[in-house]
Design a protein around this motif. Structure first.
Motif, PDB file in Angstrom:
ATOM      1  N   VAL A   1      -3.986   5.236  -8.127  1.00  0.00           N
ATOM      2  CA  VAL A   1      -3.378   4.475  -7.045  1.00  0.00           C
ATOM      3  C   VAL A   1      -3.768   5.151  -5.735  1.00  0.00           C
ATOM      4  CG1 VAL A   1      -1.203   3.585  -6.133  1.00  0.00           C
ATOM      5  CG2 VAL A   1      -1.445   3.969  -8.591  1.00  0.00           C
ATOM      6  N   THR A   2      -4.462   4.418  -4.873  1.00  0.00           N
ATOM      7  CA  THR A   2      -4.898   4.973  -3.589  1.00  0.00           C
ATOM      8  C   THR A   2      -4.602   3.981  -2.471  1.00  0.00           C
ATOM      9  OG1 THR A   2      -7.142   4.117  -3.899  1.00  0.00           O
ATOM     10  CG2 THR A   2      -6.732   6.384  -4.596  1.00  0.00           C
ATOM     11  N   ALA A   3      -4.576   4.479  -1.247  1.00  0.00           N
ATOM     12  CA  ALA A   3      -4.314   3.634  -0.082  1.00  0.00           C
ATOM     13  C   ALA A   3      -5.486   3.714   0.879  1.00  0.00           C
ATOM     14  CB  ALA A   3      -3.033   4.076   0.610  1.00  0.00           C
TER      15      ALA A   3
ATOM     16  N   HIS B   1      -2.569  -1.553   2.542  1.00  0.00           N
ATOM     17  CA  HIS B   1      -3.243  -1.952   1.307  1.00  0.00           C
ATOM     18  C   HIS B   1      -3.203  -0.821   0.285  1.00  0.00           C
ATOM     19  CE1 HIS B   1      -4.945  -4.719   4.278  1.00  0.00           C
ATOM     20  NE2 HIS B   1      -5.046  -5.562   3.257  1.00  0.00           N
ATOM     21  N   THR B   2      -3.180  -1.223  -0.977  1.00  0.00           N
ATOM     22  CA  THR B   2      -3.185  -0.265  -2.082  1.00  0.00           C
ATOM     23  C   THR B   2      -4.246  -0.690  -3.077  1.00  0.00           C
ATOM     24  OG1 THR B   2      -0.819   0.107  -1.804  1.00  0.00           O
ATOM     25  CG2 THR B   2      -1.784   0.777  -3.920  1.00  0.00           C
TER      26      THR B   2
ATOM     27  N   LEU C   1       1.264   1.482  -0.290  1.00  0.00           N
ATOM     28  CA  LEU C   1       1.228   2.228  -1.537  1.00  0.00           C
ATOM     29  C   LEU C   1       2.623   2.464  -2.119  1.00  0.00           C
ATOM     30  CD1 LEU C   1      -1.084   5.057  -2.507  1.00  0.00           C
ATOM     31  CD2 LEU C   1       1.348   5.402  -2.789  1.00  0.00           C
TER      32      LEU C   1
ATOM     33  N   TRP D   1       3.698   1.363  -5.855  1.00  0.00           N
ATOM     34  CA  TRP D   1       4.151   2.384  -6.809  1.00  0.00           C
ATOM     35  C   TRP D   1       5.563   2.063  -7.300  1.00  0.00           C
ATOM     36  CZ3 TRP D   1       1.764   6.004  -9.541  1.00  0.00           C
ATOM     37  CH2 TRP D   1       2.558   6.920 -10.241  1.00  0.00           C
TER      38      TRP D   1
ATOM     39  N   THR E   1      -7.275  -4.620  -5.123  1.00  0.00           N
ATOM     40  CA  THR E   1      -6.636  -4.247  -3.865  1.00  0.00           C
ATOM     41  C   THR E   1      -5.475  -5.193  -3.617  1.00  0.00           C
ATOM     42  OG1 THR E   1      -8.731  -3.415  -2.978  1.00  0.00           O
ATOM     43  CG2 THR E   1      -6.988  -3.909  -1.392  1.00  0.00           C
TER      44      THR E   1
END
Length: 119
Positions: A77-79, A84-85, A9, A13, A4
């Motif tokens: 890749v998630t938020a 936070h990512t 995000l 990215w 994390t």
């Protein structure tokens, strides 16, 4: 493995899509790209981008060298929230004799490099 990063995000990215971010994952001289694009790093690692979904996921074949069988790396890749990512690396289809501890260490270092480039 999941890491994390305390950054949005879109910023994370954006780092992944730079030369430094791509090289953290693939190796020096390699660049992430569109589905079907081949890549090759200076150390002999190579592969092909299998799936590319901006702001969500990149999946690629990964070979240690030209004689090694290909394995599959999936980066999601998630938020969890706006600040936070989460980066999750899953490495599958490993050949017999591959040391999972080596690969875990390799991906940990890659994610650490990406995180440091976000600040």
């Amino acid at each position: 493995m999941t890491r994390t990063i305390a950054q949005p995000l879109k910023k994370v990215w954006g780092v992944l899509m730079t030369k430094k971010g791509s090289e953290a994952l693939l190796g020096r001289g390699a660049m992430l790209g569109e589905k079907g694009q081949a890549w090759k790093a200076a150390d002999g690692r190579s592969g092909v981008i299998r799936s590319f979904h901006p702001l969500e996921q990149v999946r690629f074949w990964w070979r240690k060298d030209d004689d090694a069988p290909a394995s599959l790396v999936d980066l999601k890749v998630t938020a969890p929230d706006d600040d936070h990512t989460e980066l999750t690396v899953t490495h599958t289809r490993l050949a017999e004799g591959v040391d999972p501890a080596y690969l875990q260490g390799r991906w940990e270092v890659a994610l650490e490099r990406i995180e440091s480039d976000c600040f």
